[in-house]
Design a protein around this motif. Structure first.
Motif, PDB file in Angstrom:
ATOM      1  N   VAL A  18      57.551 132.810  26.873  1.00  0.00           N
ATOM      2  CA  VAL A  18      56.541 133.212  27.859  1.00  0.00           C
ATOM      3  C   VAL A  18      55.720 134.392  27.342  1.00  0.00           C
ATOM      4  CG1 VAL A  18      56.229 134.182  30.170  1.00  0.00           C
ATOM      5  CG2 VAL A  18      57.829 132.311  29.819  1.00  0.00           C
ATOM      6  N   GLY A  19      56.344 135.195  26.467  1.00  0.00           N
ATOM      7  CA  GLY A  19      55.626 136.332  25.896  1.00  0.00           C
ATOM      8  C   GLY A  19      54.398 135.929  25.113  1.00  0.00           C
ATOM      9  N   VAL A  20      54.389 134.714  24.564  1.00  0.00           N
ATOM     10  CA  VAL A  20      53.219 134.241  23.826  1.00  0.00           C
ATOM     11  C   VAL A  20      51.998 134.209  24.743  1.00  0.00           C
ATOM     12  CG1 VAL A  20      52.236 132.314  22.524  1.00  0.00           C
ATOM     13  CG2 VAL A  20      54.660 132.911  22.251  1.00  0.00           C
ATOM     14  N   LEU A  21      52.190 133.767  25.990  1.00  0.00           N
ATOM     15  CA  LEU A  21      51.079 133.731  26.949  1.00  0.00           C
ATOM     16  C   LEU A  21      50.668 135.140  27.346  1.00  0.00           C
ATOM     17  CD1 LEU A  21      52.254 130.823  29.298  1.00  0.00           C
ATOM     18  CD2 LEU A  21      50.872 130.693  27.227  1.00  0.00           C
ATOM     19  N   LEU A  22      51.629 136.011  27.570  1.00  0.00           N
ATOM     20  CA  LEU A  22      51.318 137.383  27.964  1.00  0.00           C
ATOM     21  C   LEU A  22      50.541 138.123  26.878  1.00  0.00           C
ATOM     22  CD1 LEU A  22      54.797 138.226  29.504  1.00  0.00           C
ATOM     23  CD2 LEU A  22      52.671 137.924  30.784  1.00  0.00           C
ATOM     24  N   GLU A  23      50.788 137.751  25.652  1.00  0.00           N
ATOM     25  CA  GLU A  23      50.113 138.403  24.528  1.00  0.00           C
ATOM     26  C   GLU A  23      48.748 137.812  24.214  1.00  0.00           C
ATOM     27  OE1 GLU A  23      52.732 138.073  21.159  1.00  0.00           O
ATOM     28  OE2 GLU A  23      54.448 138.205  22.507  1.00  0.00           O
ATOM     29  N   SER A  24      48.492 136.562  24.671  1.00  0.00           N
ATOM     30  CA  SER A  24      47.322 135.839  24.175  1.00  0.00           C
ATOM     31  C   SER A  24      46.336 135.382  25.246  1.00  0.00           C
ATOM     32  CB  SER A  24      47.788 134.601  23.387  1.00  0.00           C
ATOM     33  OG  SER A  24      48.767 134.940  22.421  1.00  0.00           O
ATOM     34  N   CYS A  25      46.704 135.416  26.530  1.00  0.00           N
ATOM     35  CA  CYS A  25      45.839 134.887  27.595  1.00  0.00           C
ATOM     36  C   CYS A  25      45.330 136.040  28.451  1.00  0.00           C
ATOM     37  CB  CYS A  25      46.602 133.875  28.444  1.00  0.00           C
ATOM     38  SG  CYS A  25      47.242 132.465  27.510  1.00  0.00           S
ATOM     39  N   PRO A  26      44.110 136.503  28.229  1.00  0.00           N
ATOM     40  CA  PRO A  26      43.617 137.718  28.902  1.00  0.00           C
ATOM     41  C   PRO A  26      43.352 137.535  30.397  1.00  0.00           C
ATOM     42  CG  PRO A  26      41.879 136.718  27.579  1.00  0.00           C
ATOM     43  CD  PRO A  26      43.139 135.963  27.267  1.00  0.00           C
ATOM     44  N   ASN A  27      43.250 136.289  30.887  1.00  0.00           N
ATOM     45  CA  ASN A  27      42.942 136.057  32.298  1.00  0.00           C
ATOM     46  C   ASN A  27      44.176 135.711  33.123  1.00  0.00           C
ATOM     47  OD1 ASN A  27      40.026 136.336  32.044  1.00  0.00           O
ATOM     48  ND2 ASN A  27      40.102 134.417  30.906  1.00  0.00           N
ATOM     49  N   LEU A  28      45.349 135.839  32.554  1.00  0.00           N
ATOM     50  CA  LEU A  28      46.574 135.434  33.226  1.00  0.00           C
ATOM     51  C   LEU A  28      46.793 136.270  34.489  1.00  0.00           C
ATOM     52  CD1 LEU A  28      48.572 133.226  32.314  1.00  0.00           C
ATOM     53  CD2 LEU A  28      50.040 135.033  31.440  1.00  0.00           C
ATOM     54  N   THR A  29      47.038 135.594  35.612  1.00  0.00           N
ATOM     55  CA  THR A  29      47.310 136.294  36.868  1.00  0.00           C
ATOM     56  C   THR A  29      48.726 136.022  37.386  1.00  0.00           C
ATOM     57  OG1 THR A  29      46.407 134.467  38.174  1.00  0.00           O
ATOM     58  CG2 THR A  29      44.898 136.239  37.573  1.00  0.00           C
ATOM     59  N   ILE A  30      49.296 134.861  37.048  1.00  0.00           N
ATOM     60  CA  ILE A  30      50.614 134.495  37.586  1.00  0.00           C
ATOM     61  C   ILE A  30      51.508 133.964  36.477  1.00  0.00           C
ATOM     62  CG2 ILE A  30      51.863 132.920  39.123  1.00  0.00           C
ATOM     63  CD1 ILE A  30      49.499 132.990  41.014  1.00  0.00           C
ATOM     64  N   ILE A  31      52.645 134.584  36.299  1.00  0.00           N
ATOM     65  CA  ILE A  31      53.740 134.050  35.484  1.00  0.00           C
ATOM     66  C   ILE A  31      54.917 133.861  36.443  1.00  0.00           C
ATOM     67  CG2 ILE A  31      55.479 134.634  33.750  1.00  0.00           C
ATOM     68  CD1 ILE A  31      53.090 133.669  32.427  1.00  0.00           C
ATOM     69  N   ASP A  32      55.201 132.622  36.795  1.00  0.00           N
ATOM     70  CA  ASP A  32      56.203 132.316  37.815  1.00  0.00           C
ATOM     71  C   ASP A  32      57.285 131.451  37.179  1.00  0.00           C
ATOM     72  OD1 ASP A  32      57.627 131.866  40.076  1.00  0.00           O
ATOM     73  OD2 ASP A  32      55.921 131.288  41.311  1.00  0.00           O
ATOM     74  N   THR A  33      58.183 132.077  36.415  1.00  0.00           N
ATOM     75  CA  THR A  33      59.149 131.333  35.601  1.00  0.00           C
ATOM     76  C   THR A  33      60.485 132.054  35.604  1.00  0.00           C
ATOM     77  OG1 THR A  33      58.433 132.552  33.645  1.00  0.00           O
ATOM     78  CG2 THR A  33      57.339 130.468  34.070  1.00  0.00           C
ATOM     79  N   ILE A  34      61.191 132.016  36.725  1.00  0.00           N
ATOM     80  CA  ILE A  34      62.374 132.841  36.863  1.00  0.00           C
ATOM     81  C   ILE A  34      63.516 132.380  35.968  1.00  0.00           C
ATOM     82  CG2 ILE A  34      63.519 131.586  38.747  1.00  0.00           C
ATOM     83  CD1 ILE A  34      63.073 135.409  38.285  1.00  0.00           C
ATOM     84  N   GLN A  35      63.518 131.145  35.494  1.00  0.00           N
ATOM     85  CA  GLN A  35      64.571 130.699  34.584  1.00  0.00           C
ATOM     86  C   GLN A  35      64.288 131.095  33.131  1.00  0.00           C
ATOM     87  OE1 GLN A  35      65.403 126.534  35.025  1.00  0.00           O
ATOM     88  NE2 GLN A  35      66.770 126.874  36.748  1.00  0.00           N
ATOM     89  N   HIS A  36      63.078 131.495  32.836  1.00  0.00           N
ATOM     90  CA  HIS A  36      62.741 131.895  31.479  1.00  0.00           C
ATOM     91  C   HIS A  36      63.113 133.361  31.252  1.00  0.00           C
ATOM     92  CE1 HIS A  36      60.266 128.322  30.239  1.00  0.00           C
ATOM     93  NE2 HIS A  36      60.453 128.104  31.515  1.00  0.00           N
ATOM     94  N   ARG A  37      63.319 133.725  29.997  1.00  0.00           N
ATOM     95  CA  ARG A  37      63.811 135.064  29.665  1.00  0.00           C
ATOM     96  C   ARG A  37      62.951 135.708  28.578  1.00  0.00           C
ATOM     97  NH1 ARG A  37      69.085 132.947  27.492  1.00  0.00           N
ATOM     98  NH2 ARG A  37      67.706 131.145  27.284  1.00  0.00           N
ATOM     99  N   ILE A  38      62.808 137.009  28.691  1.00  0.00           N
ATOM    100  CA  ILE A  38      62.137 137.815  27.677  1.00  0.00           C
ATOM    101  C   ILE A  38      63.098 138.921  27.259  1.00  0.00           C
ATOM    102  CG2 ILE A  38      60.223 139.369  27.179  1.00  0.00           C
ATOM    103  CD1 ILE A  38      58.479 137.871  29.012  1.00  0.00           C
ATOM    104  N   ASP A  39      63.267 139.073  25.961  1.00  0.00           N
ATOM    105  CA  ASP A  39      64.116 140.147  25.445  1.00  0.00           C
ATOM    106  C   ASP A  39      63.406 141.489  25.622  1.00  0.00           C
ATOM    107  OD1 ASP A  39      66.528 140.929  23.625  1.00  0.00           O
ATOM    108  OD2 ASP A  39      64.767 141.872  22.713  1.00  0.00           O
ATOM    109  N   GLU A  78      47.230 142.853  31.142  1.00  0.00           N
ATOM    110  CA  GLU A  78      47.668 143.956  31.990  1.00  0.00           C
ATOM    111  C   GLU A  78      46.716 144.199  33.161  1.00  0.00           C
ATOM    112  OE1 GLU A  78      48.070 147.281  29.434  1.00  0.00           O
ATOM    113  OE2 GLU A  78      50.033 146.682  28.635  1.00  0.00           O
ATOM    114  N   ALA A  79      45.438 143.972  32.958  1.00  0.00           N
ATOM    115  CA  ALA A  79      44.450 144.258  33.996  1.00  0.00           C
ATOM    116  C   ALA A  79      44.337 143.148  35.034  1.00  0.00           C
ATOM    117  CB  ALA A  79      43.081 144.501  33.356  1.00  0.00           C
ATOM    118  N   THR A  80      44.956 141.989  34.789  1.00  0.00           N
ATOM    119  CA  THR A  80      44.786 140.852  35.703  1.00  0.00           C
ATOM    120  C   THR A  80      46.091 140.375  36.333  1.00  0.00           C
ATOM    121  OG1 THR A  80      44.997 139.280  33.870  1.00  0.00           O
ATOM    122  CG2 THR A  80      42.766 140.024  34.450  1.00  0.00           C
TER     123      THR A  80
END
Length: 718
Positions: free
Chosen positions: A478-499, A511-513
């Protein structure tokens, strides 16, 4: 107050304060916000209030709500036990039945019960008929699960302005035949239903004659229904018209219908109606926006042909949902621009997906069970009509939603990899994606080709984060999207994990959206109670103990630094409204079948957990000592979730939440659990919930709610 006199000419004279309550516009505005029980009380206040609010009272009829079930229970087929109890209750009250032997008494009671049942059915039928005759013109939304409502609404000719007609996806309740003659009559009526739907289809159908016949039947029913002698004979003869006819007459009488849900309950009518007739009926609904077909096979192209045009010759936007049990033919050989949303709750071949994108040229949202690829001799996402130039043609789809992807099972990974190569690059306008898992190839394809991506949601029905239940997904993907998609508003993936270390080292471009972040943060170094005890060793102790204290202190520094880096990253999310880093650790089977009462339990830092539902331990230590106060910048936070985590929240943290998050409305982690064992023995959670309720009474405490977009949409009651 001139407004009141102009809009309410019948207002009596009186104090100005009372005249305000007679203003029609004001009463209508209030009526929109009242539920039926309150509206019923209001219409009884005065004739003026009744005339204004009566349309609001009968605007919506849903026979599953309020007192409808109690009123209609006389139509339930399992009559004997229920009705015998009624008779015995009356017998005890009136003492009007003489003493019989046991066998004779049973026969008498059964006969009395049957007669009482028939009388009450007849009385209820007449009452319903009068209701729809008098108030049917007000009904705009009709949601039914009882055939008697369909019969009466279909024969009372005033119900002609429906916008929503929904048949609930439950078994239609049909009473039993009282004798062989009635059973023969029913079968004869069924044969007439079949002939009726066959005779009135196609261009040659005599629809003017059809409506004359229906008007004559309705007039005869009105005359017969006014005969009181019918009350003692059970269902009056005028009620025994075909249910199939009555339902489709109701549809045909309401060209204003915008949302039509043909639920599974109508499967009992399938043998008595032809697909051709259904398609003709759909063609008579020029305002149709939503069609949900859950009851019979319909050729997809035929449905689209009959719903494409409106009388003005233009096109319309429509949503079509097809149930997975209908087995309809999905092949399309021409374009249909009016369908903007399509939902098919079953697995589809990848070639069908491409066909839909090509033929439904304005398709905006596509909901599927999952995508499969069975023909390994043909490339995935290939269409035999494709020529070389078309294979790079992009589509306008903005939302792709898959309920299941099969996890990371070997048989599904090739399909997901093929999506990254052959499908995602052709969806440059994609803003929403729902999948059960996200593999790195798909994440990178989204980052490269879908610059407008705003929402990524997790599909599937089970949101359990327990290690034995959760979907096996790659950490940090999921971090790939957080790092690469500037318009992201919703990450709704409670089974996914980030170290945690990965999260701190990779900057987020959204961060701004970002407004919703639901994902586990794991891999944090945590201090134990033993570590804190070791740190308290005095300098006078021996060298071995001092060495242990130094090790503990170093661990504390590393943990504090790691936590602070994570908090610092989260604190930058100025627009964040939902921060949920936990979820249920009990499998769906627990909630379906309950507990046995003897589940083994374990104390974890003062909280009681079921042994099979052990909390996540390497999560954030949500204590002020760990640096939680860095999140004071999240002033817009409305939802905070830490369910299923070893979170270390104490009274000081609850007071901090109450002070620094003024918009907080929902907390997930201190709620009343489904497990009676936990509610009884986990006194610490109970006490802290009470403390938070005292600090912020309006904050709701609940478990994480399902986020499956497909299931939510398909079960939405329009």
């Amino acid at each position: 107050m001139s407004t009141s006199t102009s809009t309410s000419p019948s207002c009596p004279s009186g104090p100005r304060a009372n005249q305000v309550l007679l203003i029609v516009e004001l009463l209508e505005r209030i009526g929109f916000h009242l539920n039926p029980p309150d509206l019923l009380s209001c219409v009884q206040v005065s004739r003026h209030w009744s005339s204004v609010l009566m349309p609001h009272l009968w605007h919506t009829i849903d026979d599953r709500l309020y007192s409808w079930a109690c009123i209609l229970k006389v139509y339930i087929s399992d009559t004997a036990p229920r009705l015998l109890r009624i008779v015995k209750d009356e017998q005890d009250t009136n003492s009007s039945i003489e003493s019989f032997s046991d066998i004779e008494e049973a026969k008498v009671l059964k006969q009395i019960a049957l007669e009482m049942w028939l009388r009450r059915r007849a009385e209820t039928t007449h009452w319903l008929y009068r209701i729809f005759q008098k108030h049917g013109r007000h009904v705009r939304i009709l949601r039914v699960s009882w055939p008697i409502i369909i019969r009466v609404a279909g024969m009372a000719g005033h119900c002609k302005q429906l916008r929503v007609l929904t048949v609930h996806p439950v078994l239609m309740r049909i009473g039993p035949a009282r004798n062989k003659d009635e059973d023969v009559m029913r079968r004869q009526q069924q044969r007439e239903d079949i002939a009726w739907t066959e005779n009135y289809t196609g261009a040659k159908a005599d629809w003017q004659g059809f409506w004359r016949t229906i008007d004559d039947e309705d007039e005869e029913a009105r005359l017969q229904s006014s005969n009181p002698s019918q009350l003692s004979d059970g269902d009056p003869i005028w009620l025994n018209w075909g249910l199939t006819r009555r339902f489709w007459i109701l549809v045909l009488r309401n060209p204003t219908i915008e949302h039509l849900l043909l639920g599974r309950g109508l499967k009992t009518l399938v043998p008595f109606v032809t697909p051709v007739f259904v398609c003709y009926a759909l063609a008579t609904l020029p305002r149709l926006k939503t069609l949900s077909n859950r009851f019979m096979e319909l050729d997809f192209q035929t449905v689209l042909e009959h719903t494409s045009a409106i009388p003005s010759g233009g096109n319309r936007n429509m949503f079509y949902h097809m149930d997975n049990g209908c087995g309809s033919n999905l092949q399309l050989d021409k374009n249909f621009p009016h369908l903007t949303t399509l939902a098919i709750k079953r697995s589809l071949e990848s070639s069908h997906v491409l066909m839909f994108l090509k033929r439904l040229v304005n398709l905006d949202q596509l909901f599927l069970g999952q995508i499969s690829w069975s023909d390994r001799g043909q490339p995935p996402f290939a269409d035999i009509d494709d020529n070389y130039e078309e294979r790079s043609h992009s589509f306008t789809l903005t939302g792709l939603h898959l309920a299941q992807s099969g996890g990371l099972l070997a048989e599904y990974k090739p399909v997901q990899a093929a999506m990254a190569i052959h499908l995602i690059p052709r969806l440059p306008f994609l803003t929403e994606l729902t999948t059960e898992v996200l593999i790195p190839e798909v994440a990178k394809a989204l980052a490269s080709h879908c610059k407008q991506l705003r929402i990524f949601r997790q599909g599937g029905d089970d949101e359990c984060i327990g290690k034995d239940y959760q979907v096996k997904s790659d950490v940090n993907v999921v971090g790939v999207l957080l790092e690469s998609c500037p318009n992201l508003t919703i990450i709704d993936t409670i089974q996914h994990r980030i170290d945690a270390t990965y999260l701190a080292e990779h900057p987020w471009v959204c961060e701004a959206t970002l407004e919703t972040f639901r994902c586990q943060i794991v891999g944090l170094e945590r201090m134990t109670s033993e570590d804190y005890q070791v740190m308290s060793i005095l300098s006078e102790q021996d060298s071995t103990q001092l060495l242990s204290r130094d090790v503990a202190e170093e661990k504390y520094k590393r943990s504090k630094e790691q936590h602070c880096r994570v908090y610092e990253r989260l604190s930058r999310l100025a627009h964040l409204q939902t921060l949920d880093i936990g979820g249920d650790v009990k499998g769906v089977g627990f909630h379906m079948f309950g507990e046995c009462g003897d589940e083994p339990i374990k104390d974890v830092n003062g909280r009681i957990h079921l042994l099979d539902s052990y909390p996540i331990m390497d999560c954030l230590d949500l204590s002020l000592d760990s640096g939680l106060d860095q999140l004071a910048s999240l002033v817009n936070l409305k939802v905070f979730g830490f369910e299923g985590l070893d979170h270390r929240i104490e009274t000081a943290e609850l007071e901090w939440f109450a002070t620094h998050w003024p918009r907080l409305a929902i907390m997930r982690g201190l709620h009343i659990d489904d497990s009676e064992t936990l509610n009884k023995m986990d006194t610490k959670t109970t006490r802290q919930r009470q403390e938070m309720q005292a600090l912020r009474p309006l904050v709701r405490h609940e478990s994480a709610t399902p986020t499956n977009v497909l299931e939510t949409l398909l079960h939405l009651e329009l």
